[in-house]
Design an enzyme around this catalytic site. Structure first.
Site, PDB file in Angstrom:
ATOM      1  N   LYS A   1     -24.532  41.561 -81.034  1.00 15.22           N
ATOM      2  CA  LYS A   1     -23.839  42.801 -81.436  1.00 15.22           C
ATOM      3  C   LYS A   1     -23.789  43.749 -80.232  1.00 15.22           C
ATOM      4  CE  LYS A   1     -26.065  46.323 -83.626  1.00 15.22           C
ATOM      5  NZ  LYS A   1     -25.893  47.649 -83.048  1.00 15.22           N
ATOM      6  N   ASN A   2     -24.924  43.946 -79.576  1.00 16.05           N
ATOM      7  CA  ASN A   2     -24.998  44.982 -78.535  1.00 16.05           C
ATOM      8  C   ASN A   2     -24.436  44.553 -77.187  1.00 16.05           C
ATOM      9  OD1 ASN A   2     -25.966  46.630 -80.467  1.00 16.05           O
ATOM     10  ND2 ASN A   2     -28.092  46.615 -79.759  1.00 16.05           N
TER      11      ASN A   2
ATOM     12  N   ASP B   1     -35.516  48.075 -81.040  1.00 15.16           N
ATOM     13  CA  ASP B   1     -34.756  47.426 -82.123  1.00 15.16           C
ATOM     14  C   ASP B   1     -35.583  46.376 -82.855  1.00 15.16           C
ATOM     15  OD1 ASP B   1     -31.542  47.440 -80.380  1.00 15.16           O
ATOM     16  OD2 ASP B   1     -32.738  49.016 -81.309  1.00 15.16           O
TER      17      ASP B   1
ATOM     18  N   LYS C   1     -32.465  60.296 -67.640  1.00 13.08           N
ATOM     19  CA  LYS C   1     -33.257  59.538 -68.642  1.00 13.08           C
ATOM     20  C   LYS C   1     -32.601  58.159 -68.753  1.00 13.08           C
ATOM     21  CE  LYS C   1     -34.832  59.982 -73.446  1.00 13.08           C
ATOM     22  NZ  LYS C   1     -34.828  60.802 -74.643  1.00 13.08           N
TER      23      LYS C   1
ATOM     24  N   ARG D   1     -29.507  61.522 -81.080  1.00 14.67           N
ATOM     25  CA  ARG D   1     -28.576  60.690 -80.299  1.00 14.67           C
ATOM     26  C   ARG D   1     -27.513  61.545 -79.588  1.00 14.67           C
ATOM     27  NH1 ARG D   1     -27.695  55.060 -83.249  1.00 14.67           N
ATOM     28  NH2 ARG D   1     -27.847  54.306 -81.123  1.00 14.67           N
ATOM     29  N   PRO D   2     -27.973  62.445 -78.741  1.00  6.10           N
ATOM     30  CA  PRO D   2     -27.019  63.268 -77.983  1.00  6.10           C
ATOM     31  C   PRO D   2     -26.225  62.416 -76.984  1.00  6.10           C
ATOM     32  CG  PRO D   2     -29.258  63.591 -77.191  1.00  6.10           C
ATOM     33  CD  PRO D   2     -29.358  62.703 -78.397  1.00  6.10           C
TER      34      PRO D   2
ATOM     35  N   SER E   1     -30.694  55.411 -70.305  1.00  4.95           N
ATOM     36  CA  SER E   1     -29.810  55.332 -71.475  1.00  4.95           C
ATOM     37  C   SER E   1     -28.906  54.105 -71.355  1.00  4.95           C
ATOM     38  CB  SER E   1     -28.933  56.592 -71.559  1.00  4.95           C
ATOM     39  OG  SER E   1     -27.803  56.339 -72.387  1.00  4.95           O
ATOM     40  N   VAL E   2     -29.015  53.200 -72.333  1.00  3.28           N
ATOM     41  CA  VAL E   2     -28.178  51.996 -72.332  1.00  3.28           C
ATOM     42  C   VAL E   2     -26.705  52.399 -72.411  1.00  3.28           C
ATOM     43  CG1 VAL E   2     -27.549  49.938 -73.669  1.00  3.28           C
ATOM     44  CG2 VAL E   2     -29.962  50.565 -73.392  1.00  3.28           C
TER      45      VAL E   2
ATOM     46  N   ASP F   1     -25.335  63.887 -73.837  1.00  8.54           N
ATOM     47  CA  ASP F   1     -25.349  64.699 -72.617  1.00  8.54           C
ATOM     48  C   ASP F   1     -25.380  63.861 -71.339  1.00  8.54           C
ATOM     49  OD1 ASP F   1     -27.887  64.023 -73.722  1.00  8.54           O
ATOM     50  OD2 ASP F   1     -28.858  65.290 -72.245  1.00  8.54           O
TER      51      ASP F   1
ATOM     52  N   ILE G   1     -38.668  55.606 -78.101  1.00  8.89           N
ATOM     53  CA  ILE G   1     -37.241  55.735 -77.750  1.00  8.89           C
ATOM     54  C   ILE G   1     -36.504  56.682 -78.679  1.00  8.89           C
ATOM     55  CG2 ILE G   1     -35.066  54.485 -77.372  1.00  8.89           C
ATOM     56  CD1 ILE G   1     -37.254  53.635 -75.390  1.00  8.89           C
TER      57      ILE G   1
ATOM     58  N   ARG H   1     -21.791  54.002 -83.218  1.00 10.39           N
ATOM     59  CA  ARG H   1     -22.204  54.626 -81.948  1.00 10.39           C
ATOM     60  C   ARG H   1     -21.348  54.092 -80.811  1.00 10.39           C
ATOM     61  NH1 ARG H   1     -25.190  58.767 -79.596  1.00 10.39           N
ATOM     62  NH2 ARG H   1     -25.911  58.113 -77.548  1.00 10.39           N
TER      63      ARG H   1
ATOM     64  N   ARG I   1     -23.747  45.649 -90.955  1.00  5.59           N
ATOM     65  CA  ARG I   1     -23.222  46.169 -89.677  1.00  5.59           C
ATOM     66  C   ARG I   1     -23.672  45.314 -88.505  1.00  5.59           C
ATOM     67  NH1 ARG I   1     -25.451  51.330 -88.485  1.00  5.59           N
ATOM     68  NH2 ARG I   1     -24.532  50.786 -86.494  1.00  5.59           N
TER      69      ARG I   1
ATOM     70  N   CYS J   1     -26.518  54.498 -86.367  1.00  2.00           N
ATOM     71  CA  CYS J   1     -27.746  54.674 -87.149  1.00  2.00           C
ATOM     72  C   CYS J   1     -28.316  56.075 -86.926  1.00  2.00           C
ATOM     73  CB  CYS J   1     -28.792  53.643 -86.715  1.00  2.00           C
ATOM     74  SG  CYS J   1     -28.371  51.989 -87.218  1.00  2.00           S
TER      75      CYS J   1
END
Ligand code: EPZ
Length: 418
Positions: free
Chosen positions: A22-23, A306, A161, A121-122, A163-164, A124, A328, A92, A398, A116
């Protein structure tokens, strides 16, 4: 709304074929927007998040034909530059329209992405990175509006930071920017390597994906090509835990084993006998209850957040006490009140999930609140002593392809009820 009913306890034994990731599928589907040439993607999982992404891409004018898990995609006729709320807020992944549209079409308007509700979940870090490349991005009334005057320009970006999503967004945008972009403090997840491999297959010039520093030399445009979506490492981990907590024996086929180290070492620590092959991994509990494990979630190659909910189920039914520290996401604990209904001895102290293992879980009616917590409730239902009902099953649909069928093959007594 449909529900899932599971009659436990069952020992899960047998073979399971792992689906496409999925990811990895989601960022790669958005990355197809970077070229007007034809793309063929194989091994795409049939899951709701992919379905929503396809709807979003088709809304924009992307041509997509689907033959089982093979998707033929071409975005030579993109005609819209804004994405309606209903398509954006359900996943997302829609945030990846930002980087691709800004670099190829120079403008985009979309609502804040969904996904989710495991935390604020900003976005920025996404906005900071894309702005450093020269994009002008405004956020107003929950809408993101972005445009590029001429062309994005390569620059050195130090992520404040890990972030994937932001690493992928910036990498996608930099692919067609002028000059060289360097991303430092990049996320190292395998899905970033998969997205970079896909883009390089199209003619991009990306080096260092999977490391602290990624270097992207902008190119004028990208070609077409075909790519196989790699297997889902979290689905693999989820099935391994399902067998472990039910004292069973399982073999996961069509998977990748070199991205599972942190998961496999925790399973071995819990007493599982693990064997790995080129594209398979097996687990055998020899009918023993797992032993509790202590875990701290972390960015890759650390233990994946996850897999936190699934290992919570291992700890609540294991021998001993185990603590999982979630570092996380600030709200990834929504499975806890539900498993307490099943008799679990668990408490949360700050971001620590402290479990005192019990041998039997009680059946109950529970509510799934996000993707991985719904997976953990299904696992708990498989070993509870009786009939468990799980509400809000759209969460599980999902992210897991054919999960009920795969669990039935392993011996679970599970079905959808009205
Ligand atoms: C991706 O989410 C995955 N989703 C998540 O998987 C996964 O849990 C997560 O990476 C971490 O590995 C997809 O790939 C679709 P992040 P993402 O940006 O990109 C904060 C699943 O279950 N942050 O690495 O949203 C953020 O709030 C899903 O399959 C900012 O502060 O994760 C979080 O605390 C769930 N500002 C941390 O960073 C930003 O601009 C890591 O988030 C972006 C993120």
């Amino acid at each position: 709304m449909n529900k899932i009913m599971i009659n436990g306890p069952t020992m899960l034994n047998g073979d399971v074929k792992i689906s496409g990731s999925k990811n990895a599928s989601l960022p790669i589907l958005f990355a197809t927007l970077l070229t007007k040439e034809k793309i063929i993607l194989n091994n795409v999982p049939n899951i709701k998040d992919v379905e929503i992404t396809i709807k979003l891409l088709k809304h924009l004018g992307v041509k997509i034909k689907i033959y089982k898990s093979t998707y033929i995609i071409q975005s030579n006729k993109v005609s819209k530059y804004s994405i309606p709320n209903n398509l954006v807020i359900s996943t997302r992944a829609s945030i990846w329209a930002l980087g691709t549209f800004l670099t190829r079409f120079k403008k985009i308007k979309l609502a804040f992405p969904g996904g989710c509700n495991i935390g604020l979940r900003p976005i920025d870090i996404h906005i900071e990175g894309l702005s450093k490349l020269g994009a002008i991005i405004k956020v107003k009334d929950d809408f993101i509006q972005g445009y590029v005057k001429k062309k994005l320009k390569g620059v050195c970006i130090i992520m404040k930071k890990i972030s994937v999503g932001a690493t992928i967004n910036i990498m996608n945008a930099a692919t067609l920017a002028e000059g060289t972009t360097i991303i430092k403090n990049a996320a190292k997840e395998p899905e970033i390597i998969d997205t970079a491999n896909f883009l390089n297959m199209l003619g991009a010039n990306i080096e260092g994906a999977g490391n602290y520093k990624i270097t992207i030399k902008g190119v004028k445009n990208l070609k077409g090509g075909s790519y196989n979506i790699p297997p889902d490492r979290i689905e693999t981990g989820t099935f391994l835990v399902a067998a472990a907590i039910s004292k069973g024996k399982i073999k996961c086929h069509n998977t990748k084993t070199d991205v599972l180290d942190s998961i496999l070492s925790k399973l071995e620590e819990s007493g599982a006998k693990i064997k790995i092959g080129i594209n398979w991994v097996s687990l055998d509990m020899k009918c023993q209850r797992p032993k509790s494990v202590n875990i701290i979630t972390a960015p890759y190659p650390g233990f994946p957040t996850d897999m936190q909910a699934q290992f919570t189920i291992l700890n609540i039914t294991s021998q001993g006490k185990g603590t999982i520290k979630e570092t996380i996401f600030e709200n990834r604990f929504m499975h806890i009140p539900e498993i307490i209904k099943m008799g679990a001895k668990v408490k949360i102290k700050k971001n620590n999930i402290i479990c005192d293992g019990i041998s039997n879980l009680l059946p109950s009616e529970v509510i799934a609140k996000d993707l991985r917590s719904s997976a953990s409730l299904i696992l708990a239902g498989c070993i509870a002593q009786g009939k468990t009902i799980i509400n809000n099953i759209y969460h599980i649909q999902r992210g897991y392809e054919n999960i009920l069928y795969k669990l039935k093959i392993l011996g679970a007594n599970i079905k959808i009820i009205k």
